[in-house]
Design a protein around this motif. Structure first.
Motif, PDB file in Angstrom:
ATOM      1  N   ILE A 261      -6.252  11.994  -4.078  1.00 59.71           N
ATOM      2  CA  ILE A 261      -5.355  12.501  -3.034  1.00 59.71           C
ATOM      3  C   ILE A 261      -6.168  13.335  -2.052  1.00 59.71           C
ATOM      4  O   ILE A 261      -6.751  14.360  -2.405  1.00 59.71           O
ATOM      5  N   ARG A 262      -6.216  12.890  -0.813  1.00 57.90           N
ATOM      6  CA  ARG A 262      -6.989  13.587   0.226  1.00 57.90           C
ATOM      7  C   ARG A 262      -6.098  14.474   1.095  1.00 57.90           C
ATOM      8  O   ARG A 262      -6.558  15.513   1.583  1.00 57.90           O
ATOM      9  N   ARG A 263      -4.863  14.037   1.321  1.00 54.23           N
ATOM     10  CA  ARG A 263      -3.955  14.783   2.187  1.00 54.23           C
ATOM     11  C   ARG A 263      -2.547  14.737   1.609  1.00 54.23           C
ATOM     12  O   ARG A 263      -2.170  13.757   0.969  1.00 54.23           O
TER      13      ARG A 263
ATOM     14  N   ASP B 239      -6.288   5.848   7.909  1.00 55.67           N
ATOM     15  CA  ASP B 239      -7.164   4.677   7.929  1.00 55.67           C
ATOM     16  C   ASP B 239      -6.375   3.373   7.923  1.00 55.67           C
ATOM     17  O   ASP B 239      -6.775   2.389   8.547  1.00 55.67           O
ATOM     18  N   THR B 240      -5.244   3.357   7.202  1.00 54.53           N
ATOM     19  CA  THR B 240      -4.539   2.095   6.992  1.00 54.53           C
ATOM     20  C   THR B 240      -3.268   1.958   7.814  1.00 54.53           C
ATOM     21  O   THR B 240      -2.760   0.856   7.967  1.00 54.53           O
TER      22      THR B 240
ATOM     23  N   GLY C 105       0.778  -1.229   0.000  1.00 54.11           N
ATOM     24  CA  GLY C 105       0.000   0.000   0.000  1.00 54.11           C
ATOM     25  C   GLY C 105       0.809   1.278   0.000  1.00 54.11           C
ATOM     26  O   GLY C 105       0.246   2.371   0.152  1.00 54.11           O
ATOM     27  N   VAL C 106       2.137   1.196  -0.183  1.00 58.13           N
ATOM     28  CA  VAL C 106       3.009   2.379  -0.173  1.00 58.13           C
ATOM     29  C   VAL C 106       3.834   2.377  -1.456  1.00 58.13           C
ATOM     30  O   VAL C 106       4.533   1.391  -1.741  1.00 58.13           O
TER      31      VAL C 106
ATOM     32  N   ASP D  82      -5.012   4.813   1.400  1.00 55.60           N
ATOM     33  CA  ASP D  82      -5.660   5.076   2.679  1.00 55.60           C
ATOM     34  C   ASP D  82      -7.169   5.027   2.484  1.00 55.60           C
ATOM     35  O   ASP D  82      -7.775   5.997   2.025  1.00 55.60           O
ATOM     36  N   GLY D  83      -7.779   3.882   2.792  1.00 56.99           N
ATOM     37  CA  GLY D  83      -9.193   3.705   2.514  1.00 56.99           C
ATOM     38  C   GLY D  83      -9.431   3.761   1.014  1.00 56.99           C
ATOM     39  O   GLY D  83      -8.753   3.089   0.233  1.00 56.99           O
ATOM     40  N   ASP D  84     -10.367   4.603   0.599  1.00 59.11           N
ATOM     41  CA  ASP D  84     -10.631   4.737  -0.836  1.00 59.11           C
ATOM     42  C   ASP D  84      -9.883   5.920  -1.445  1.00 59.11           C
ATOM     43  O   ASP D  84     -10.152   6.314  -2.587  1.00 59.11           O
TER      44      ASP D  84
END
Length: 345
Positions: free
Chosen positions: A80-82, A176-177, A23-24, A46-48
């Motif tokens: 991209i959220r953050r 989240d993850t 996931g990275v 991270d989540g969706d």
């Protein structure tokens, strides 16, 4: 044509996403300079959505490559959220601002970078806010005049430096993850942060710990009084964490963060020894010491360096001289027009 060794050394900068942990993903983005070919941004699933560590430099070619690399991972820029930014330098911060404008991502930056950001937002001198005057005090007036003679284009600074959404303080960042710990590691800049993922054994190290080079010290508008002292203490702070896989901003991912931190500490101890020897030979100005020392992994002389690197050389020499002064191994005299250093008698 580059040698096989040189090609291998720079393979990390080739375009494309590399999965460095579940996931990275490491995404190298191009830089318009010879010394540093690329900057790594890390996309964390991270989540969706996605969280980025560092944003890159706000360049069209960088934005296009980021979007292409995300598409290869099955994502879009809008996911991209953050963006968690390790420090204020433009190859890390400016594209984070551009991404925020494009898709509304939240941008976070260390609280100790606030003074530098505000200086840059004023749009007066960019990153070279205080260096010319410092150089004159260190005996390098001619070098300062060369810097002053270069026209400064502040359009990029004015376009992309603005406050983040969040001024980060050291502590836990719950995604989240995975959970990240923001760790204050001043030295490269006064507000530099690294992000430690203890459960995954990862360290998003920014420019604090780099695998092939030593980072510059205190190149920022709001330069602290003793940036090398801060940097060495920050390396010790990283050593106090559990060892982790190194995820640097420049260079390949992998290897032991602790091993590289020990190597960087040893490098600076040797540099301090060499600086003390230069003082013993009769040099008293930071400029004169810089002329005695050798530079880069190729052992170049001061005169062989380009203008920007000569500036860094004088400032970093002064930083080493100040650490010797703090250790009681040199005396700093500011009574004259130029700062001079001598060995204790």
């Amino acid at each position: 044509m580059a040698s096989d060794d040189a090609a291998s050394r720079h393979a990390w900068a080739e375009p494309g996403a590399e999965t460095v942990a579940p996931g990275v993903h490491r995404i190298p983005l191009p830089l318009p300079m010879d010394g540093l070919r690329a900057v790594n941004v890390y996309a964390i699933e991270d989540g969706d959505g996605l969280v980025l560590v560092d944003g890159g430099w706000a360049l069209d070619v960088s934005r296009e490559l980021l979007e292409r690399s995300l598409a290869d991972l099955g994502h879009r820029l809008a996911d991209i959220r953050r963006v968690l930014v390790t420090h204020v330098h433009r190859d890390h911060y400016t594209q984070a601002v551009a991404i925020r404008r494009a898709v509304g991502a939240e941008v976070s930056l260390g609280i100790e970078e606030e003074e530098s950001v505000r200086d840059l937002m004023r749009g007066t001198t960019g990153m070279l806010a205080s260096q010319p005057e410092q150089l004159r005090r260190l005996g390098a007036g001619a070098l300062a005049d060369e810097l002053d003679a270069i026209p400064v284009d502040l359009s990029e600074t004015l376009a992309f430096y603005e406050d983040p959404d969040v001024w980060l303080r050291p502590g836990r960042i719950a995604l989240d993850t995975l959970a990240l710990d923001a760790v204050h590691t001043p030295g490269h800049t006064r507000g530099h942060l690294v992000f430690h993922a203890p459960e995954q054994g990862l360290l998003f190290a920014g420019d604090h710990v780099l695998p092939h080079i030593t980072p510059s010290i205190g190149f920022e508008p709001a330069r602290p009084p003793f940036p090398l002292r801060d940097y060495l203490a920050s390396l010790e702070r990283v050593l106090a964490l559990p060892d982790a896989t190194l995820l640097p901003a420049h260079g390949p991912a992998g290897g032991s963060t602790h091993q590289r931190a020990h190597e960087l500490l040893a490098h600076h101890e040797q540099r301090l020894t060499d600086t003390r020897a230069a003082l013993a030979s009769g040099a008293g100005l930071a400029l004169d010491v810089a002329r005695i020392l050798r530079w880069t992994s190729r052992g170049r002389s001061y005169e062989e360096l380009h203008l920007f690197d000569r500036m860094l050389a004088v400032l970093e020499t002064a930083a080493h001289l100040d650490v010797l002064m703090l250790r009681g191994e040199a005396i700093r005299d500011e009574s004259a027009d130029a700062v001079t250093y001598t060995l204790p008698t």
